[in-house]
Scaffold this active site. Structure first.
Site, PDB file in Angstrom:
ATOM      1  N   GLU A 124       0.860  -1.187   0.000  1.00 18.66           N
ATOM      2  CA  GLU A 124       0.000   0.000   0.000  1.00 18.66           C
ATOM      3  C   GLU A 124       0.895   1.235   0.000  1.00 18.66           C
ATOM      4  O   GLU A 124       1.832   1.309   0.796  1.00 18.66           O
ATOM      5  CB  GLU A 124      -0.898   0.030   1.241  1.00 18.66           C
ATOM      6  CG  GLU A 124      -1.882   1.191   1.164  1.00 18.66           C
ATOM      7  CD  GLU A 124      -2.797   1.302   2.396  1.00 18.66           C
ATOM      8  OE1 GLU A 124      -2.662   0.498   3.331  1.00 18.66           O
ATOM      9  OE2 GLU A 124      -3.618   2.211   2.396  1.00 18.66           O
ATOM     10  N   ASN A 268      -2.303  -6.286   5.446  1.00 17.63           N
ATOM     11  CA  ASN A 268      -2.389  -7.323   4.417  1.00 17.63           C
ATOM     12  C   ASN A 268      -3.282  -8.476   4.858  1.00 17.63           C
ATOM     13  O   ASN A 268      -3.191  -8.931   5.993  1.00 17.63           O
ATOM     14  CB  ASN A 268      -0.994  -7.882   4.141  1.00 17.63           C
ATOM     15  CG  ASN A 268       0.045  -6.797   4.039  1.00 17.63           C
ATOM     16  OD1 ASN A 268      -0.060  -5.923   3.194  1.00 17.63           O
ATOM     17  ND2 ASN A 268       1.016  -6.811   4.942  1.00 17.63           N
ATOM     18  N   HIS A 300      -6.051  -1.775  15.310  1.00 18.20           N
ATOM     19  CA  HIS A 300      -6.286  -1.035  14.065  1.00 18.20           C
ATOM     20  C   HIS A 300      -6.136  -1.959  12.848  1.00 18.20           C
ATOM     21  O   HIS A 300      -7.024  -2.034  11.997  1.00 18.20           O
ATOM     22  CB  HIS A 300      -5.300   0.134  13.988  1.00 18.20           C
ATOM     23  CG  HIS A 300      -5.403   0.945  12.737  1.00 18.20           C
ATOM     24  ND1 HIS A 300      -6.131   2.108  12.667  1.00 18.20           N
ATOM     25  CD2 HIS A 300      -4.872   0.765  11.497  1.00 18.20           C
ATOM     26  CE1 HIS A 300      -6.039   2.611  11.449  1.00 18.20           C
ATOM     27  NE2 HIS A 300      -5.278   1.819  10.715  1.00 18.20           N
ATOM     28  N   GLU A 301      -5.015  -2.636  12.784  1.00 10.49           N
ATOM     29  CA  GLU A 301      -4.771  -3.488  11.611  1.00 10.49           C
ATOM     30  C   GLU A 301      -5.779  -4.624  11.564  1.00 10.49           C
ATOM     31  O   GLU A 301      -6.272  -4.993  10.499  1.00 10.49           O
ATOM     32  CB  GLU A 301      -3.347  -4.041  11.615  1.00 10.49           C
ATOM     33  CG  GLU A 301      -2.237  -2.990  11.712  1.00 10.49           C
ATOM     34  CD  GLU A 301      -2.365  -1.844  10.738  1.00 10.49           C
ATOM     35  OE1 GLU A 301      -2.919  -2.045   9.641  1.00 10.49           O
ATOM     36  OE2 GLU A 301      -1.916  -0.730  11.071  1.00 10.49           O
ATOM     37  N   GLU A 323      -9.373   4.447   6.472  1.00 13.70           N
ATOM     38  CA  GLU A 323      -8.520   4.868   7.587  1.00 13.70           C
ATOM     39  C   GLU A 323      -9.290   5.646   8.652  1.00 13.70           C
ATOM     40  O   GLU A 323      -9.099   5.437   9.846  1.00 13.70           O
ATOM     41  CB  GLU A 323      -7.317   5.661   7.074  1.00 13.70           C
ATOM     42  CG  GLU A 323      -6.363   4.840   6.192  1.00 13.70           C
ATOM     43  CD  GLU A 323      -5.834   3.574   6.851  1.00 13.70           C
ATOM     44  OE1 GLU A 323      -5.938   3.450   8.098  1.00 13.70           O
ATOM     45  OE2 GLU A 323      -5.318   2.696   6.127  1.00 13.70           O
TER      46      GLU A 323
HETATM   47  N1  ARG Z   1      -2.888   0.987   5.744  1.00 17.81           N
HETATM   48  C1  ARG Z   1      -1.802   1.121   6.690  1.00 17.81           C
HETATM   49  C2  ARG Z   1      -2.449   1.439   8.019  1.00 17.81           C
HETATM   50  O1  ARG Z   1      -2.967   2.459   8.272  1.00 17.81           O
HETATM   51  C3  ARG Z   1      -0.812   2.159   6.349  1.00 17.81           C
HETATM   52  C4  ARG Z   1      -0.178   2.035   4.998  1.00 17.81           C
HETATM   53  C5  ARG Z   1       0.641   3.231   4.728  1.00 17.81           C
HETATM   54  N2  ARG Z   1       1.369   3.139   3.517  1.00 17.81           N
HETATM   55  C6  ARG Z   1       2.274   4.033   3.206  1.00 17.81           C
HETATM   56  N3  ARG Z   1       2.980   3.876   2.149  1.00 17.81           N
HETATM   57  N4  ARG Z   1       2.491   5.064   3.982  1.00 17.81           N
HETATM   58  O2  ARG Z   1      -2.612   0.615   8.829  1.00 17.81           O
HETATM   59 ZN    ZN Z   2      -4.996   1.923   8.715  1.00 14.83          ZN
END
Ligand code: ARG
Ligand code: ZN
Length: 876
Positions: A124, A268, A300-301, A323
């Site tokens: 990401e 992921n 969070h994850e 988010e």
């Molecule tokens: N989705 C992830 C989270 O908030 C963060 C990913 C951030 N990616 C980046 N390249 N900054 O849990």
């Molecule tokens: Zn996140």
């Protein structure tokens, strides 16, 4: 080099081709990993025949490409540094490619890279295109089957998303594992890990009785540091079932800790990859704050499994869809499992410092941006934290019931889809029957709205008239912001009785606490049957992300400090009271007038110390002075030195005036019981350590002795670190030098503790810090390639207000040099590191021109798109 171009939300087009199945084979090698991809592709029914197929791909060496088994002729496709175009493709076909990549050379930590010899990925937002040619956009969702081939000794563990379905030995000491993830997903949720890892395993039974294997994978020596993350994970899984009805959907859930990671962690599917700092804890090595952080990030994850993975974003402009919602969910989880008032206080204190600063600077953007040059620059406090505030407002506007039904509807209706913020808000509108169109502006307008409030009590008619006027500052993207729909939660407290008054508004009784809906530029709310003159308690729980101005007197605030029935607003009163005193002292400092401490403020603190507080953690927060950064956010022009001098003066004055009370508090909250990260213990340690801070401000031998003893006792990292920080910041080098050395020697083998060792040295106010930073950059434990080290040393230094903003500009030069060097290695980190320089307009002329000069110097270099975007916005 051509200038990087922005992408616009308004240009969104659905994909012309879908990928239904993605089969990948990785043959791992540090310098030349081979990636074979077999994609099952279909033209979208709405797309015209003859539409070329476009695949993203960067830094890939293409070795072979075929369609339905037929290699493509050289003139059948075109490649540039961004991707591959194939002109003529059938309506449905299989595309096969083979590429080479070099994980060991990947210092940007995006795509497939190596960290401490282990392979891991970060995809990401757009990292997958550095792994293979692919339509790397979140609205293309496929079922993945992944085979990972590695060296059986160097990489005994081979992980990917989903479930392992096959494994075996190969020639030459190699082996493989094949993984299948049955849930269709966008490429940004792909993950692979390979290395010599050990795992801690546990189990979880879901609400429908399914058995899930939980694994945390770490380097062998960290096996003793996973308990808290595992416990947090299990609590988060249960909470999501109970609060949101969300159940886990695979047979295993894995977390992997890696040392080199740009952010906190990544969701992921089935294989979350974490910055080691966001997983590993031990009482001896991690502070209470770190324990809390791990709990929050693990949750969070995990929560992303639904808010993000099962339902994902149509495009990256919708980032806050996942988010904002997920941060709101993790904040609620932490509030439920700890002191909820404390959680809100901590979140709001952080938000009003850091997000307000972002919203007032040149990189301000709406929660849903309209354009970007580099998406990794948009993982911001605005998208995350303000996005969470917006979801919180939504919940409060429609009420929990409708919100929960809206959430259920959202997950059911859009399961397996990539959707927009309108889809989410639409569900809430549907289940609540409310019109949320004006509310949508929160997603579209940048800048912190301000509310000017004033109240009048009419004795004769027993009425209280509260007038609220809103304005949102113009920002780069918006010259004429429109009025927002702002929920203002409030109460009235009888100034004489000290009791909450019942609120009657438009003839309707509303209890002692109500939410006003401010929709117009100006509105007056008339409360009737108000028996006595009230003091208003406004914006309770920070019910909207705004700045609220009300002409509170010190007497009002001292009153609210103890009488407000709302714990959050008692804390708020403490902060406002401190700000009044600080503002006077800042003015005195600027005018060269002798500083005098306001005795009313001292008295208010004395009252706090005398009254037994139910929630120790909240009391600790009330005793904590606003940070220099927070104070700065409330100044029209930031006077770095005056702010520092004023705050130090208040600290010392309170320390002197209340020395004995602080010592009593310190002793009363000391304890020898074994460490546990319980709210009760955390509150006690927090209170004790705040008291120690005031005792050290007095600079007498008795305080120093307490501090030294706390350091020497070495009970837990929370206490040790606070003691060491106070010693180091005291300027008593005879004490701090041996302590620093002892600490550094003891923990030289532990990178996460060394991060703390770096940061506490460069946050001290003494002027030699600049040389210390330079010296530490050459320390063997420091590396520009490790994001945690960069944050600990350079990031912390840039937050050291008096030293970063030195009048000779040396702090700016140091940071700019680091940004330039880091940009060649890791553009995302470089762009983040330069943020403080972009805020130059907030300072005096001298500093403005020094900061500008450094920005110009950066701008003249060959730059990544990340830094280019930041520097152009900063100077634009
Ligand atoms: N989705 C992830 C989270 O908030 C963060 C990913 C951030 N990616 C980046 N390249 N900054 O849990
Ligand atoms: Zn996140």
């Amino acid at each position: 080099m051509s200038q990087p171009q922005p992408v616009y939300l308004s240009d969104y087009q659905p994909p012309a081709y879908r990928v239904t199945h993605t089969a990948l084979t990785f043959d791992l090698d540090p310098a030349r990993t081979c990636v074979e991809a077999r994609l099952t592709v279909e033209r979208h029914p709405d797309a015209e025949a003859g539409t070329p197929l476009y695949l993203h791909g960067e830094q890939l060496t293409l070795e072979a490409v075929s369609i339905d088994g037929e290699p493509l002729a050289d003139d059948a496709y075109r490649q540039n540094d961004k991707g591959l175009t194939i002109d003529a493709v059938p309506a449905a076909f299989t595309l096969e490619t083979r590429v080479r990549i070099a994980p060991e050379a990947n210092t940007a930590l995006e795509g497939l890279y190596q960290s401490n010899g282990m392979y891991c990925t970060q995809c990401e937002a757009e990292g997958f295109r550095r792994i293979t040619f692919y339509p790397d956009r979140p609205d293309v969702m496929a079922v993945f089957r992944v085979t990972v081939i590695g060296d059986a000794r160097r990489e005994p563990v081979l992980l990917a998303n989903g479930n392992p379905v096959e494994r075996g030995e190969l020639d030459g000491g190699r082996h493989f594992v094949t993984w299948e993830d049955p849930h269709p997903k966008p490429a940004y949720l792909f993950a692979l890990v390979a290395g010599d890892l050990a795992c801690v395993e546990d189990r979880f039974t879901t609400m429908s009785g399914r058995d899930v294997t939980l694994q945390i994978w770490v380097e062998e020596e960290n096996l003793g540091k996973t308990d808290h993350a595992m416990a947090s994970l299990k609590r988060a899984m249960r909470w999501d079932e109970e609060r949101y009805g969300r159940e886990y959907d695979l047979d295993r859930f894995m977390i992997v800790a890696v040392n080199d990671f740009n952010m906190g962690a990544m969701e992921n599917k089935g294989l979350n990859i974490f910055n080691a700092a966001a997983v590993l804890t031990h009482p001896d090595t991690a502070t209470d704050g770190a324990f809390q952080q791990v709990e929050g990030i693990v949750a969070h994850e995990y929560f992303h499994n639904w808010s993000g993975n099962r339902v994902t974003c149509r495009d990256w402009f919708q980032l806050s869809l996942k988010e904002g919602f997920t941060v709101f969910r993790d904040q609620s989880f932490t509030a439920d499992s700890n002191s909820s008032a404390l959680k809100r206080i901590q979140d709001v204190a952080f938000f009003r410092t850091a997000q307000f600063a972002e919203d007032a600077g040149p990189t301000a953007h709406p929660v849903r941006p309209e354009s970007y040059i580099e998406i990794t620059n948009f993982y911001t406090l605005t998208v995350y934290e303000k996005g969470a505030e917006v979801v919180r407002m939504l919940k409060n506007l429609v009420g929990w019931d409708a919100f929960r039904r809206g959430s259920d509807l959202y997950f059911e209706r859009f399961d397996g889809q990539a959707v927009t913020i309108e889809d989410f808000v639409g569900c809430m509108a549907e289940t609540s029957g409310q019109d949320l169109s004006q509310f949508m502006r929160w997603y579209q307008q940048a800048g912190t709205p301000e509310i000017d409030a004033h109240g009048e009590y009419d004795y004769v008619n027993a009425e209280y008239r509260l007038t609220l006027r809103q304005r949102t500052p113009a920002t780069a993207g918006q010259q004429a912001p429109e009025p927002l729909h702002i929920p203002v939660r409030m109460g009235l407290i009888g100034t004489k009785s000290g009791h909450d008054l019942t609120l009657t508004l438009d003839g309707e009784k509303r209890g002692c606490d109500t939410v006003l809906h401010l929709r117009e530029p100006e509105q007056t709310f008339v409360f009737t049957d108000v028996a006595e003159a009230p003091t208003p308690s406004l914006l309770r729980h920070f019910s909207a992300p705004v700045k609220l101005h009300f002409p509170y007197s010190r007497e009002d605030l001292a009153f609210l400090l103890t009488q407000d029935s709302d714990g959050f607003n008692r804390w708020e009163a403490s902060q406002r009271l401190a700000m009044l005193a600080l503002n006077d002292l800042i003015a005195a400092h600027r005018n060269g007038v002798e500083k005098v401490m306001d005795s009313r403020v001292v008295d208010a603190y004395r009252t706090l110390l005398d009254a037994p507080a139910a929630d120790k953690a909240v009391l600790a927060e009330m005793l904590r002075l606003p940070s220099e950064a927070y104070i700065a956010e409330h100044q029209p022009l930031v006077d770095v030195d005056a702010i520092h001098a004023a705050r130090e003066f208040v600290r010392q004055s309170l320390g002197f005036a209340l020395r004995d009370a602080f010592e009593t508090l310190y002793r009363a909250n000391q304890s020898d019981e074994p460490y546990a990260p319980t709210p009760e213990q955390i509150g006690r340690r927090s209170l004790k350590n705040v008291a120690l801070g005031y005792l050290m401000a007095v600079e007498d031998e008795a305080g120093i002795a307490l501090c030294q003893a706390q350091f020497d006792a070495g009970h837990n990292m929370t206490d040790v670190r606070q003691a060491l920080t106070l010693l180091v910041h005291s300027g008593r080098d005879d004490l701090s030098a041996p302590a620093l050395k002892a600490f550094g020697d003891k923990w030289a083998h532990d990178p996460l503790v060394m991060d703390q060792w770096f940061s506490l040295q460069v946050s001290r106010p003494q002027a030699e810090v600049l040389d210390r930073v330079k010296y530490l950059m050459a320390h063997p434990a420091f590396s520009l390639r490790n994001p945690n080290k960069v944050r600990a040393l350079l990031g912390t230094f840039a937050q050291n207000r008096v030293n970063f903003h030195r009048l000779d500009g040396a702090g700016y030069t140091l940071l700019a040099d680091a940004v330039i060097e880091l940009d060649r290695l890791n553009p995302e980190m470089a762009a983040g590191l330069m943020t403080p320089l972009t805020r130059w307009r907030r300072f005096d002329d001298t500093r403005q021109s020094l900061m500008r000069a450094e920005l110009e110097r950066i701008k003249d270099r060959p730059l990544s798109a990340n830094v280019f975007e930041m520097v152009s916005k900063a100077l634009g």
